[in-house]
Design a protein around this motif. Sequence first.
Motif, PDB file in Angstrom:
ATOM      1  N   ASP A   1      58.407 -18.774   0.479  1.00  0.00           N
ATOM      2  CA  ASP A   1      57.671 -17.530   0.253  1.00  0.00           C
ATOM      3  C   ASP A   1      56.242 -17.926  -0.095  1.00  0.00           C
ATOM      4  N   HIS A   2      55.392 -17.937   0.940  1.00  0.00           N
ATOM      5  CA  HIS A   2      54.044 -18.483   0.807  1.00  0.00           C
ATOM      6  C   HIS A   2      53.035 -17.343   0.832  1.00  0.00           C
ATOM      7  N   ASP A   3      52.329 -17.158  -0.287  1.00  0.00           N
ATOM      8  CA  ASP A   3      51.284 -16.142  -0.380  1.00  0.00           C
ATOM      9  C   ASP A   3      49.967 -16.766   0.071  1.00  0.00           C
ATOM     10  N   LEU A   4      49.387 -16.211   1.139  1.00  0.00           N
ATOM     11  CA  LEU A   4      48.164 -16.790   1.695  1.00  0.00           C
ATOM     12  C   LEU A   4      46.976 -16.624   0.762  1.00  0.00           C
ATOM     13  N   LEU A   5      46.963 -15.563  -0.042  1.00  0.00           N
ATOM     14  CA  LEU A   5      45.817 -15.309  -0.911  1.00  0.00           C
ATOM     15  C   LEU A   5      45.817 -16.217  -2.131  1.00  0.00           C
ATOM     16  N   SER A   6      46.945 -16.327  -2.794  1.00  0.00           N
ATOM     17  CA  SER A   6      47.018 -17.151  -3.997  1.00  0.00           C
ATOM     18  C   SER A   6      47.461 -18.585  -3.712  1.00  0.00           C
TER      19      SER A   6
END
Length: 303
Positions: free
Chosen positions: A48-53
């Motif tokens: 689960d990779h958040d591009l923003l953080s």
Amino acid sequence: MSVMASKSSVGLRASRPAHALFVLPFLTVYVLLLLWPLAKGWFISFHDHDLLSNDSFFVGFQNYRELIEDDVFHQVVWNTIRFVLFSVPVFVGLSLMLALALNRPGKLAAFLRAVFFCASVFSVTLITLVWQLALMPERGLVAQASAAAGIPQLPWLTSDLLALPTLALVTVWWIIGLPMMLFLSALQQIPSDVYEAAALDNASRWRTLTHVTLPALKRTVALVAVIEVIRQFQVFPQIMLMTNGGPNNTTRPIVQFIYEQAFMQLSLGYATAASQVLLAVMLVGVSVQMWLERREAAQGARR
């Protein structure tokens, strides 16, 4: 003689490690631009990779389970498959017919070859702008021509049934030049002696086409089909600019879904999982195409 042979063989064995230096640049580029991104994509698809953080948490196959349950993803996969089914047969058949028609000397044939090929070098922005103006309701070129001919106007880009076939036709019009040139190149590789022998046997044009020309083009047909399957599975810019996936998500392809998930929803893991599914679908499509070609070739050899 044996001493000289042994010395030469020793020299060859000694120089083999040095031969690797010639392929090292290619291997480096191949690993950095293909193998590493592929492995990195598989790794990210399990997170689960958040591009923003830039936070990343291992979730296993959760992204793939969500894709299986996502109705929107089911629709974009079906849209992409339909687009491939609409466009690839037209690409193969129409480009072959154009190549057969223009495979002749003369200024007119050379001019027409240049015209068909030049369209493929235009930018997608220019192509979509031209076709948006041509398909504009009431004021577009197609609408005015339909009105002049007394034909009812059709909602080319706003109909659930017509939007995707219309985009496929626009794509074919845009890049028909490349497969046409591949067929032209293959036609010019056929020896003229074969046609002279067919003429001596009083073979008709149709018999020459079906028994001489088309059998010689089997490999090129397979090549063009595989190339176009790979290219059309990755369709995105013309659809994004002309319909933005509408109406009612009937033209949204997989690549647009991946783009929206990655750069609009900032869910890089989910988008990467969708890209891996796209890769698997492309591999299946290409494998089926190659299997059919090999099966047809094997049946022809038995005959």
